[in-house]
Design a protein around this motif. Sequence first.
Motif, mmCIF file in Angstrom:
data_model
loop_
_atom_site.group_PDB
_atom_site.id
_atom_site.type_symbol
_atom_site.label_atom_id
_atom_site.label_comp_id
_atom_site.label_asym_id
_atom_site.label_seq_id
_atom_site.Cartn_x
_atom_site.Cartn_y
_atom_site.Cartn_z
ATOM 1 N N THR A 102 28.471 -23.586 -16.422
ATOM 2 C CA THR A 102 29.713 -22.441 -16.869
ATOM 3 C C THR A 102 31.022 -23.115 -17.000
ATOM 4 N N ASN A 103 32.117 -22.561 -17.381
ATOM 5 C CA ASN A 103 33.465 -22.854 -17.580
ATOM 6 C C ASN A 103 34.524 -21.865 -17.398
ATOM 7 N N LEU A 104 35.397 -22.070 -16.702
ATOM 8 C CA LEU A 104 36.448 -20.866 -16.461
ATOM 9 C C LEU A 104 37.177 -20.487 -17.654
ATOM 10 N N ALA A 105 36.863 -21.377 -18.905
ATOM 11 C CA ALA A 105 37.524 -20.824 -20.198
ATOM 12 C C ALA A 105 36.698 -20.028 -20.739
ATOM 13 N N VAL A 133 40.712 -27.803 -11.717
ATOM 14 C CA VAL A 133 42.147 -28.005 -11.414
ATOM 15 C C VAL A 133 42.285 -28.910 -10.200
ATOM 16 N N LEU A 134 43.427 -29.794 -10.264
ATOM 17 C CA LEU A 134 44.012 -30.433 -9.025
ATOM 18 C C LEU A 134 45.163 -29.894 -8.694
ATOM 19 N N LEU A 135 45.348 -29.181 -7.627
ATOM 20 C CA LEU A 135 46.395 -28.400 -7.251
ATOM 21 C C LEU A 135 46.990 -29.208 -5.929
ATOM 22 N N GLY A 173 43.222 -24.360 -23.241
ATOM 23 C CA GLY A 173 42.785 -25.390 -24.107
ATOM 24 C C GLY A 173 42.291 -26.689 -23.567
ATOM 25 N N ALA A 174 42.902 -27.130 -22.388
ATOM 26 C CA ALA A 174 42.429 -28.351 -21.837
ATOM 27 C C ALA A 174 41.280 -28.069 -20.999
ATOM 28 N N LEU A 175 40.990 -26.756 -20.533
ATOM 29 C CA LEU A 175 39.813 -26.721 -19.801
ATOM 30 C C LEU A 175 38.569 -26.326 -20.675
ATOM 31 N N SER A 176 38.764 -25.945 -21.881
ATOM 32 C CA SER A 176 37.790 -25.674 -22.690
ATOM 33 C C SER A 176 36.998 -26.781 -23.236
ATOM 34 N N ILE A 177 37.606 -28.171 -23.250
ATOM 35 C CA ILE A 177 37.041 -29.438 -23.531
ATOM 36 C C ILE A 177 36.466 -30.059 -22.218
#
Length: 498
Positions: free
Chosen positions: A2-5, A155-157, A71-75
């Motif tokens: 899966t992907n959050l995007a 994500v790095l928070l 955009g970053a998440l999608s790749i």
Amino acid sequence: MTNLADNLTATASKHGDRPAVRLGDTVVTYRQLQDRAQRVATLLKQRGVGPGDRVGLVLPNVLEFPVLFYGALSIGAVVVPMNPLLKGREVQYYLEDSGASVVFAWKDMASEAGKGAIEVGIECITVDPATFTDDLAAFEPTTEVVSRAEDDTVVLLYTSGTTGQPKGAELTHFNMITNAAVTAETLTHLTETDMVMGCLPLFHCFGLTCGLNASVLSGSCLALIPRFDPIEALETIQGAQVSVFIGVPTMYARMLNAEGREKFDVSSLRSCISGGSAMPVEVMKNFESAFDCIILEGYGLSETSPVASFNQPGMERKAGTIGVPVRGVEMKLVDIDGSDCPTGEVGEIAIKGEPVMKGYWGRPEATEEAVQDGWFFSGDLGRQDADGYFEIVDRKKDLIIRAGYNVYPREVEEALYEHEAVAEAAVIGIANDDLGEEIGAAVALKAGSTVDAEALRAFAKDRVAAYKYPRNVWIVDELPKGPTGKILRREISAPEGV
């Protein structure tokens, strides 16, 4: 896989023409958001960025943030959001620690971010709203969303770093997908017709999950405010017909005390959510009376994506509590020996379940200390009542020990908030040779109000036990706050002579 995007893909196909984000009078639809995010994906791919690579974002709450984020998440990349007020050396630390490949910086922050990027040896891409959309038009959209495993980091928070350097909490696709769903489905009941206030910083977990990700999942619109101002917030509620307000206690207090708030029509509000720090009961009562709405208070941390517990709709609401664990979460209280605390006793809050982070990036020892047998130890002290509702007592590190007695700052602050002239209060421990620590209180007054420190000291003395009241009180113009507006006790010190 899966992907959050994927949430953006699904919503854009279903509600493409509906507004996704707005800033002032400018609106971006879900179809436009998806198209621009897909072009960002191509831009990143052409720079060699791929799955697992880290991408830094140094932006305020602007329309370009969600474009770059998705955009970053999608790749399959990992996003590293940063406070846009960071200086070059601080950006350098985040970039070095995360191993970022590239960083995007808002035009007003590009100079400082660029200094950090130069030191690390990576590219800093300036984001200028005047040219950003046209610049993206040069890139063809990448329509495929890269599949990721549930436990892959998304994500790095970086935590606030109350001790030592900030640590990057690794939140996974599973963490953020499930927490956004809990927020949207059980806490705010979001639908595509809702307008959500986006005044919480998107670089912070509260704003990112409960504001952006929950809105995208639901097809709601997020009304952005780059930097919180109570009058601008009230204008946005009225102008955009905001139905869901998500904020921290200081935001509610500032709107409540804003001069001329009565002239704004806020009748569109149907749900108000508070988190980030404990909501003073007096602020909650007065806000609800003035704005004719109910505030639901909850609790969470960056390490828990962030929502862990809440006063949930449809259940009894208990003012002054953080409610009960949300779907997919277990919570318990642990004493100093690691044993479970009985009902009514104070202990450290431990959290287990869907939103608990993967760990701290590159810090296995810190991870092992914080997460034990799947339980994340929060550092927050609380108690649980017979109905299962949790109450925050205070931060473990903020506990004051005066003459052997435990004093919880929040309890004393609650007493000070009852004074009609007090806008904000923060209670701290002051080193004392005889007692170990003495109680001190920094107080900011409401506009136009006057009261002296001695009167406030006497007021508190009448309301808390003798060992708890602040012997030292001083008036300040304002209290130091973090990026979300949370009061930072650790940055407060007593003035000379106190």
